[in-house]
Enzyme design. Structure first.
Site, PDB file in Angstrom:
ATOM      1  N   MET A  61      41.836  36.856  45.893  1.00  0.00           N
ATOM      2  CA  MET A  61      41.561  38.003  46.751  1.00  0.00           C
ATOM      3  C   MET A  61      42.261  37.852  48.095  1.00  0.00           C
ATOM      4  SD  MET A  61      37.857  39.245  48.266  1.00  0.00           S
ATOM      5  CE  MET A  61      37.225  39.781  46.684  1.00  0.00           C
ATOM      6  N   LEU A  77      41.309  46.359  50.646  1.00  0.00           N
ATOM      7  CA  LEU A  77      40.134  46.056  49.828  1.00  0.00           C
ATOM      8  C   LEU A  77      39.363  47.321  49.445  1.00  0.00           C
ATOM      9  CD1 LEU A  77      37.758  43.088  50.317  1.00  0.00           C
ATOM     10  CD2 LEU A  77      36.782  45.355  50.128  1.00  0.00           C
ATOM     11  N   LEU A  83      37.811  47.006  42.430  1.00  0.00           N
ATOM     12  CA  LEU A  83      36.820  46.141  43.073  1.00  0.00           C
ATOM     13  C   LEU A  83      35.612  46.925  43.568  1.00  0.00           C
ATOM     14  CD1 LEU A  83      36.151  43.264  44.128  1.00  0.00           C
ATOM     15  CD2 LEU A  83      37.172  43.968  46.288  1.00  0.00           C
ATOM     16  N   ARG A 101      34.564  49.462  60.011  1.00  0.00           N
ATOM     17  CA  ARG A 101      34.014  48.108  59.871  1.00  0.00           C
ATOM     18  C   ARG A 101      34.840  47.046  60.588  1.00  0.00           C
ATOM     19  NH1 ARG A 101      29.978  47.030  56.604  1.00  0.00           N
ATOM     20  NH2 ARG A 101      30.635  44.866  56.524  1.00  0.00           N
ATOM     21  N   ARG A 150      45.595  39.615  46.738  1.00  0.00           N
ATOM     22  CA  ARG A 150      45.409  41.021  46.397  1.00  0.00           C
ATOM     23  C   ARG A 150      45.285  41.896  47.639  1.00  0.00           C
ATOM     24  NH1 ARG A 150      45.729  45.380  45.437  1.00  0.00           N
ATOM     25  NH2 ARG A 150      44.815  46.706  43.817  1.00  0.00           N
ATOM     26  N   TYR A 151      44.668  41.373  48.710  1.00  0.00           N
ATOM     27  CA  TYR A 151      44.358  42.223  49.861  1.00  0.00           C
ATOM     28  C   TYR A 151      44.897  41.701  51.191  1.00  0.00           C
ATOM     29  CZ  TYR A 151      41.017  43.577  46.282  1.00  0.00           C
ATOM     30  OH  TYR A 151      40.449  43.956  45.092  1.00  0.00           O
ATOM     31  N   HIS A 263      29.752  35.995  43.870  1.00  0.00           N
ATOM     32  CA  HIS A 263      29.972  37.347  44.377  1.00  0.00           C
ATOM     33  C   HIS A 263      29.419  38.345  43.367  1.00  0.00           C
ATOM     34  CE1 HIS A 263      31.813  40.777  46.275  1.00  0.00           C
ATOM     35  NE2 HIS A 263      32.405  40.019  47.186  1.00  0.00           N
ATOM     36  N   ASP A 340      36.829  27.501  50.756  1.00  0.00           N
ATOM     37  CA  ASP A 340      36.073  28.157  51.822  1.00  0.00           C
ATOM     38  C   ASP A 340      36.734  29.458  52.229  1.00  0.00           C
ATOM     39  OD1 ASP A 340      33.733  26.730  52.496  1.00  0.00           O
ATOM     40  OD2 ASP A 340      34.961  25.138  53.384  1.00  0.00           O
ATOM     41  N   GLU A 343      32.852  34.294  52.787  1.00  0.00           N
ATOM     42  CA  GLU A 343      31.605  34.296  52.014  1.00  0.00           C
ATOM     43  C   GLU A 343      30.849  32.978  52.119  1.00  0.00           C
ATOM     44  OE1 GLU A 343      34.310  35.756  50.905  1.00  0.00           O
ATOM     45  OE2 GLU A 343      33.771  37.714  50.051  1.00  0.00           O
ATOM     46  N   GLU A 347      28.853  34.106  55.534  1.00  0.00           N
ATOM     47  CA  GLU A 347      27.713  34.699  54.828  1.00  0.00           C
ATOM     48  C   GLU A 347      26.672  33.657  54.434  1.00  0.00           C
ATOM     49  OE1 GLU A 347      26.794  37.768  51.117  1.00  0.00           O
ATOM     50  OE2 GLU A 347      28.861  37.231  51.617  1.00  0.00           O
ATOM     51  N   CYS A 401      37.114  46.136  28.160  1.00  0.00           N
ATOM     52  CA  CYS A 401      35.677  46.368  28.270  1.00  0.00           C
ATOM     53  C   CYS A 401      35.304  47.576  27.415  1.00  0.00           C
ATOM     54  CB  CYS A 401      35.282  46.623  29.724  1.00  0.00           C
ATOM     55  SG  CYS A 401      35.488  45.195  30.799  1.00  0.00           S
TER      56      CYS A 401
END
Length: 428
Positions: A61, A77, A83, A101, A150-151, A263, A340, A343, A347, A401
């Site tokens: 990510m 994101l 996601l 944000r 990805r972000y 997550h 690390d 999160e 968090e 899926c």
């Protein structure tokens, strides 16, 4: 990412108040000093190995390395429907939420050292793994480490252009492995990263670039798409847990509760048939078996965002509820993370331990995998086995899926599975 408030609240609140008594865990303090990245020297193609060189691309990510990168990270994101599905207006709602944000999340990153250390650790892990591979798999050497986030920087587009600049593809051929750093597969994480990789492959080397689906001299891709119960991963987690258990007095140790935190996912994704919950549970079970099934435990979920239902129970709620019931010796284990980042450092360390547990000395977090040599050796073992097997991806990856309707996902899976015809196993 540390986002505990519903979206409906998040878009209204842009101010942030620090806790009255900030609590930084030893893990946070250890890495607050520097988020500098490891930059290995460029390596161009050579004929050192009979099947080499090989590009090893770590996918994750990512996270902003500085507070100035936070807005771009959040915008990428929240714009990713794989996601965080926000409906038909995703391209408008996502950037709006990101903009609102940004100030709050910038303050969170400032409190963990000014940015995420995930790039530093990803580049270090990839470089160290490639050193091992050069010794254990000389047939596919030299191995060149790359990181594709990805972000955040380095984004997939940047990584692919680096591959081309280094002499891979673009008519020159070459072999590359997309190695997901999400041990447990989810369409919202590994799936999204592979979709992005496929998109840039098509733009830079595929039909959109030159008119051919598989042009001569394009990169031959394969994918390590999941590894939830690999012995190296399990052993690294187990040893970190055992190390943390030693911090408790012997008379309390057997009653410590292990809280494996991963997550979370929106229930819309879970109900679509995403394999992530059962693969995370498989990792938890394997680690508990390695520990001899001696400790009470729960699998809990963090980082929910938005008003829709997410997979629970939430990590923060679980800690508060267990402490009310008298269970004050708790170990948090970030079971779905390989290094690390916000999160863990914010968090878990600051919000869950510092606020929810009020800094209680019995609530601890295990050290993240980061530079763990057992973990890095495990990565090398996974990569070597994959390279010698000569397969493009796991058989499981080719199954969509049950509720998937994404044509992008279908195209991505068909492309990577189709690379099988270009690969062959190496002699034992």
């Amino acid at each position: 990412m540390a986002m505990r408030s519903p979206l409906s609240h998040a878009v209204k609140r842009t101010t942030y108040k620090s806790p009255a008594t900030p609590v930084l865990s030893p893990c946070t303090q250890r890495w607050k000093r520097s988020n500098a990245t490891v930059a290995p020297p460029p390596v161009t193609q050579s004929s050192a190995g009979s099947k080499g060189p090989t590009a090893m691309v770590f996918m994750n990510m990512g996270g902003p390395s500085t507070t100035d990168e936070v807005h771009g990270f959040l915008s990428n994101l929240f714009s990713d429907a794989d996601l965080i599905p926000l409906g038909r207006l995703q391209n408008y709602i996502g950037p709006y939420i990101a903009r609102r944000r940004t100030p709050k999340i910038q303050k969170q990153y400032a409190e963990i050292g000014g940015g995420s250390p995930i790039r530093k650790w990803s580049e270090y892990q990839a470089a160290e793994m490639c050193k091992i591979l050069d010794q254990t798999s000389p047939e596919t050497a030299p191995h060149k480490p790359y990181v594709a986030f990805r972000y955040a920087n380095p984004l997939t587009e940047e990584m692919y252009n680096r591959l081309l600049a280094d002499g891979f593809g673009g008519g020159k051929g070459g072999r590359a492995v997309a190695f997901t750093q999400y041990p447990q597969y989810s369409c919202s994480t590994t799936g999204s990263s592979l979709n992005e990789l496929w998109k840039w492959r098509q733009r830079l080397e595929g039909k959109r670039a030159g008119g051919e689906v598989n042009p001569e001299g394009a990169i031959k891709w394969s994918v390590i798409d999941r590894w939830p119960t690999h012995p190296g991963l399990v052993e690294a987690f187990a040893q970190n847990i055992e190390k943390t258990l030693q911090e408790y007095p012997p008379e309390r140790r057997d009653n410590v509760v292990l809280l494996y935190s991963a997550h979370s996912l929106p229930m819309t994704v879970v109900n679509r048939g995403d394999p992530y919950p059962q693969e995370v549970a498989a990792t938890v079970h394997a680690v508990n078996q390695r520990l001899g099934m001696k400790y009470k435990y729960r699998l809990v979920w963090q980082s929910q965002v938005g008003p829709q239902p997410w997979l629970g129970a939430q990590t923060s709620d679980t800690v508060k509820n267990l402490m009310k019931k008298g269970n004050t010796d708790l170990i948090l284990i970030p079971i779905a993370f390989t290094s690390d980042h916000i999160e863990t450092l914010y968090e878990l360390d600051k919000e869950v331990i510092g606020e929810d547990a009020e800094g209680h000395e019995g609530v601890k977090r295990v050290e993240s995998l980061n530079g763990n040599p057992i973990f890095i050796q495990g990565l090398a073992d996974i990569a070597k086995a994959h390279l010698h097997a000569g397969v493009a991806c796991s058989n499981q990856m080719t199954l969509r899926c049950p509720g998937c309707v994404s044509e992008r996902c279908l195209g991505s899976k068909e492309f990577f599975a189709g690379q099988n015809k270009l690969l062959e196993p190496l002699a034992a």
